[in-house]
Structure formats: structure tokens, C-alpha cells
Design a protein around this motif. Structure first.
Motif, PDB file in Angstrom:
ATOM      1  N   LEU A 175      21.255  64.641   6.394  1.00 18.25           N
ATOM      2  CA  LEU A 175      20.361  63.692   7.036  1.00 18.25           C
ATOM      3  C   LEU A 175      21.133  62.667   7.878  1.00 18.25           C
ATOM      4  CD1 LEU A 175      17.904  62.950   4.078  1.00 18.25           C
ATOM      5  CD2 LEU A 175      17.543  64.478   6.014  1.00 18.25           C
ATOM      6  N   PRO A 176      20.509  62.127   8.922  1.00 19.19           N
ATOM      7  CA  PRO A 176      21.161  61.069   9.699  1.00 19.19           C
ATOM      8  C   PRO A 176      21.453  59.851   8.814  1.00 19.19           C
ATOM      9  CG  PRO A 176      19.234  61.915  10.850  1.00 19.19           C
ATOM     10  CD  PRO A 176      19.192  62.488   9.470  1.00 19.19           C
ATOM     11  N   SER A 177      22.513  59.153   9.117  1.00 22.47           N
ATOM     12  CA  SER A 177      22.873  57.945   8.383  1.00 22.47           C
ATOM     13  C   SER A 177      22.306  56.722   9.097  1.00 22.47           C
ATOM     14  CB  SER A 177      24.394  57.819   8.278  1.00 22.47           C
ATOM     15  OG  SER A 177      24.775  56.507   7.913  1.00 22.47           O
ATOM     16  N   ALA A 178      21.384  56.021   8.434  1.00 23.73           N
ATOM     17  CA  ALA A 178      20.806  54.818   9.035  1.00 23.73           C
ATOM     18  C   ALA A 178      21.883  53.774   9.297  1.00 23.73           C
ATOM     19  CB  ALA A 178      19.722  54.252   8.117  1.00 23.73           C
ATOM     20  N   ALA A 179      22.807  53.628   8.361  1.00 24.57           N
ATOM     21  CA  ALA A 179      23.869  52.633   8.532  1.00 24.57           C
ATOM     22  C   ALA A 179      24.743  52.955   9.739  1.00 24.57           C
ATOM     23  CB  ALA A 179      24.714  52.559   7.263  1.00 24.57           C
ATOM     24  N   LYS A 180      25.072  54.232   9.921  1.00 30.41           N
ATOM     25  CA  LYS A 180      25.910  54.616  11.062  1.00 30.41           C
ATOM     26  C   LYS A 180      25.169  54.403  12.377  1.00 30.41           C
ATOM     27  CE  LYS A 180      28.872  58.313  12.789  1.00 30.41           C
ATOM     28  NZ  LYS A 180      29.409  59.685  12.545  1.00 30.41           N
ATOM     29  N   ILE A 181      23.878  54.732  12.388  1.00 26.57           N
ATOM     30  CA  ILE A 181      23.080  54.528  13.598  1.00 26.57           C
ATOM     31  C   ILE A 181      23.017  53.045  13.957  1.00 26.57           C
ATOM     32  CG2 ILE A 181      20.756  54.704  14.564  1.00 26.57           C
ATOM     33  CD1 ILE A 181      20.436  57.268  12.858  1.00 26.57           C
ATOM     34  N   LEU A 182      22.755  52.203  12.951  1.00 24.79           N
ATOM     35  CA  LEU A 182      22.697  50.766  13.190  1.00 24.79           C
ATOM     36  C   LEU A 182      24.038  50.227  13.675  1.00 24.79           C
ATOM     37  CD1 LEU A 182      20.560  49.700  10.104  1.00 24.79           C
ATOM     38  CD2 LEU A 182      19.914  49.408  12.500  1.00 24.79           C
ATOM     39  N   PHE A 183      25.116  50.716  13.090  1.00 25.09           N
ATOM     40  CA  PHE A 183      26.459  50.296  13.502  1.00 25.09           C
ATOM     41  C   PHE A 183      26.711  50.630  14.965  1.00 25.09           C
ATOM     42  CE2 PHE A 183      30.951  51.546  14.086  1.00 25.09           C
ATOM     43  CZ  PHE A 183      31.559  50.315  13.871  1.00 25.09           C
ATOM     44  N   GLU A 184      26.363  51.863  15.355  1.00 29.52           N
ATOM     45  CA  GLU A 184      26.597  52.306  16.729  1.00 29.52           C
ATOM     46  C   GLU A 184      25.684  51.588  17.725  1.00 29.52           C
ATOM     47  OE1 GLU A 184      28.862  54.266  17.811  1.00 29.52           O
ATOM     48  OE2 GLU A 184      29.642  55.250  16.022  1.00 29.52           O
ATOM     49  N   HIS A 185      24.426  51.323  17.328  1.00 27.86           N
ATOM     50  CA  HIS A 185      23.478  50.713  18.260  1.00 27.86           C
ATOM     51  C   HIS A 185      23.681  49.202  18.398  1.00 27.86           C
ATOM     52  CE1 HIS A 185      20.270  54.155  18.039  1.00 27.86           C
ATOM     53  NE2 HIS A 185      21.462  54.574  18.425  1.00 27.86           N
ATOM     54  N   ALA A 186      23.884  48.515  17.267  1.00 27.60           N
ATOM     55  CA  ALA A 186      23.957  47.048  17.301  1.00 27.60           C
ATOM     56  C   ALA A 186      25.314  46.535  17.763  1.00 27.60           C
ATOM     57  CB  ALA A 186      23.618  46.470  15.922  1.00 27.60           C
ATOM     58  N   LYS A 187      26.365  47.257  17.408  1.00 26.04           N
ATOM     59  CA  LYS A 187      27.730  46.884  17.798  1.00 26.04           C
ATOM     60  C   LYS A 187      28.048  45.430  17.437  1.00 26.04           C
ATOM     61  CE  LYS A 187      28.296  50.209  21.584  1.00 26.04           C
ATOM     62  NZ  LYS A 187      27.151  51.080  21.230  1.00 26.04           N
ATOM     63  N   LEU A 188      27.723  45.068  16.204  1.00 20.93           N
ATOM     64  CA  LEU A 188      28.005  43.709  15.753  1.00 20.93           C
ATOM     65  C   LEU A 188      29.495  43.530  15.471  1.00 20.93           C
ATOM     66  CD1 LEU A 188      25.069  43.103  13.246  1.00 20.93           C
ATOM     67  CD2 LEU A 188      25.217  42.408  15.637  1.00 20.93           C
ATOM     68  N   PRO A 189      30.079  42.411  15.926  1.00 19.40           N
ATOM     69  CA  PRO A 189      31.498  42.174  15.622  1.00 19.40           C
ATOM     70  C   PRO A 189      31.711  41.998  14.124  1.00 19.40           C
ATOM     71  CG  PRO A 189      30.482  40.219  16.562  1.00 19.40           C
ATOM     72  CD  PRO A 189      29.478  41.322  16.699  1.00 19.40           C
ATOM     73  N   LYS A 190      32.822  42.511  13.641  1.00 12.24           N
ATOM     74  CA  LYS A 190      33.234  42.392  12.241  1.00 12.24           C
ATOM     75  C   LYS A 190      32.356  43.206  11.280  1.00 12.24           C
ATOM     76  CE  LYS A 190      35.202  37.771  12.843  1.00 12.24           C
ATOM     77  NZ  LYS A 190      35.224  36.355  12.369  1.00 12.24           N
ATOM     78  N   SER A 191      31.433  43.995  11.798  1.00 10.69           N
ATOM     79  CA  SER A 191      30.634  44.839  10.916  1.00 10.69           C
ATOM     80  C   SER A 191      31.260  46.223  10.843  1.00 10.69           C
ATOM     81  CB  SER A 191      29.200  44.955  11.425  1.00 10.69           C
ATOM     82  OG  SER A 191      29.139  45.765  12.591  1.00 10.69           O
ATOM     83  N   THR A 192      30.978  46.923   9.743  1.00  9.30           N
ATOM     84  CA  THR A 192      31.396  48.312   9.571  1.00  9.30           C
ATOM     85  C   THR A 192      30.197  49.088   9.049  1.00  9.30           C
ATOM     86  OG1 THR A 192      32.072  48.051   7.255  1.00  9.30           O
ATOM     87  CG2 THR A 192      33.729  47.551   8.949  1.00  9.30           C
TER      88      THR A 192
END
Length: 209
Positions: A175-192
Motif C-alpha cells: 500500500l502507499p505510505s501516507a507518511a512518505k506522500i506527506l513528506f514528499e508533498h509538504a517538504k517541511l524543513p527538519k521533517s522526515t
């Protein structure tokens, strides 16, 4: 580059391709919540809520809770509790500028769905909100709906999709990873991906109500 080069231009052309509904499909719409619709709503733990702003920009948002979370008040009105979310308030802001609303109710295991169209308002009536409290926490607001149309939608889409057939479900690890999608879309500094995943898990376990 626009890939849609051959478009239907009007309703007459559309009808010439698709045809017209059966007598049953034409006459199935009622203008109020009868005992059958009320029973369907009482057994539904999940619905999709469609709204649009004053410019026609559309949004569809899920709402879910234990069966009976939507409170039917009478034949024309019901209330959806507004549980804690991400505070974007897309649906609520749309309702303030355009009260027209469409809803699709689901019952797990049942392939027919219930469609309701009408007008919505954001309510803050304490007496009504108290009735929708869960674990001692009442919603801050509710979506009050005035019904204009109710009708059962046929099962073909859910049959074709095998939505309730667990044997057709993909393996969880694929299944797609919601966390990975959010990471790639939001591009928040200092987030992983890990910090976002932990934030999601905390929200799902501690802030449902």
C-alpha cells in the motif's frame, strides 16, 4: 498538453450516447427521510461529503464514526458531528459560501449506497452537540443538513471494484505510505518520513475525539 481532444459538448449528445434512465431510476427519488433512509443512516459508520465554494471549486471529504453518529432530527433534517481533523476546514468554509451539499452513505458489506442532496449550515447548538458527545467529548460544531433529495444508488460500482471483498484487497506492505506522500508533498524543513509517521500515529491514537 491536453489529451482530451474529443469531448461531449451538450446534454443531447450525452443522451444520444448513454440513453435514458429506467422508470424505476427516474421515480426512486424522494424529498425527505423516510423510515428506510433513517434506518440506512443509523447503520452507516461512514459517508462522503461533497461541497463547493462560491466559484464552483469542489471538495469531497470523508466523515466516519460508530454507526448512528449522524443524528436524524426529523424527516427533513439531520446533523453530522464535526470531529477533530487537520483544521483545514475545507468543507466548512465551502458551506459558509455555498450551502449546497451532496452526501453518500456507506454500510460495510452492503453494495448499495444512499445518496442525499440538500443544503447545509454550520451549527453550534449546545443541546444538539451534547447528544453527539463521545467519551465525554462533544464536537465543537456540527453540520446541519436540510434534505432536498434522497435515493438509493445501485451496487454496480462497488461490485465492479470488489470493495468489500477482502480477498481482493492488496497486501498491506504494497500500500502507499501516507507518511512518505506527506513528506514528499509538504517538504517541511527538519521533517522526515519517520517524524511524520509518528505524528500521524499520535493523532490517530490520541486525538480522534
Amino acid at each position: 498538453m491536453d489529451q482530451f481532444k474529443n469531448k461531449v459538448g451538450n446534454k443531447e449528445e450525452l443522451r444520444s450516447i448513454i440513453g435514458f434512465p429506467s422508470e424505476l431510476a427516474s421515480k426512486k427519488v424522494i424529498l425527505y427521510i423516510d423510515s428506510h433512509c433513517a434506518d440506512f443512516i443509523a447503520k452507516s459508520p461512514f459517508l462522503m461529503l461533497a461541497t463547493a465554494d462560491e466559484h464552483g471549486f469542489c471538495d469531497v471529504s470523508p466523515r466516519g464514526d460508530m454507526p448512528g453518529f449522524v443524528h436524524v432530527l426529523n424527516e427533513k433534517q439531520f446533523v453530522i458531528p464535526e470531529r477533530p481533523g487537520n483544521k483545514r476546514l475545507d468543507s466548512l468554509c465551502n458551506i459558509l459560501s455555498n450551502p449546497k451539499i451532496g452526501l453518500l452513505f456507506f454500510i460495510p458489506g452492503m453494495e448499495e449506497t444512499l445518496r442525499i442532496n440538500g443544503k447545509a449550515a454550520i451549527i453550534k447548538d449546545e443541546e444538539l452537540l451534547e447528544k453527539m458527545a463521545v467519551k465525554g467529548k462533544k464536537p465543537l460544531l456540527g453540520i446541519g443538513v436540510e434534505v432536498e433529495e434522497c435515493f438509493i444508488h445501485c451496487a454496480k460500482a462497488l461490485k465492479r471494484s470488489s470493495l468489500w471483498d477482502t480477498d481482493s484487497w492488496p497486501a498491506k506492505e504494497t500500500l502507499p505510505s501516507a507518511a512518505k506522500i506527506l513528506f514528499e508533498h509538504a517538504k517541511l524543513p527538519k521533517s522526515t518520513v519517520n517524524t511524520i509517521q509518528k505524528g500521524l500515529e499520535e493523532s490517530y491514537t490520541k486525538r480522534l475525539y
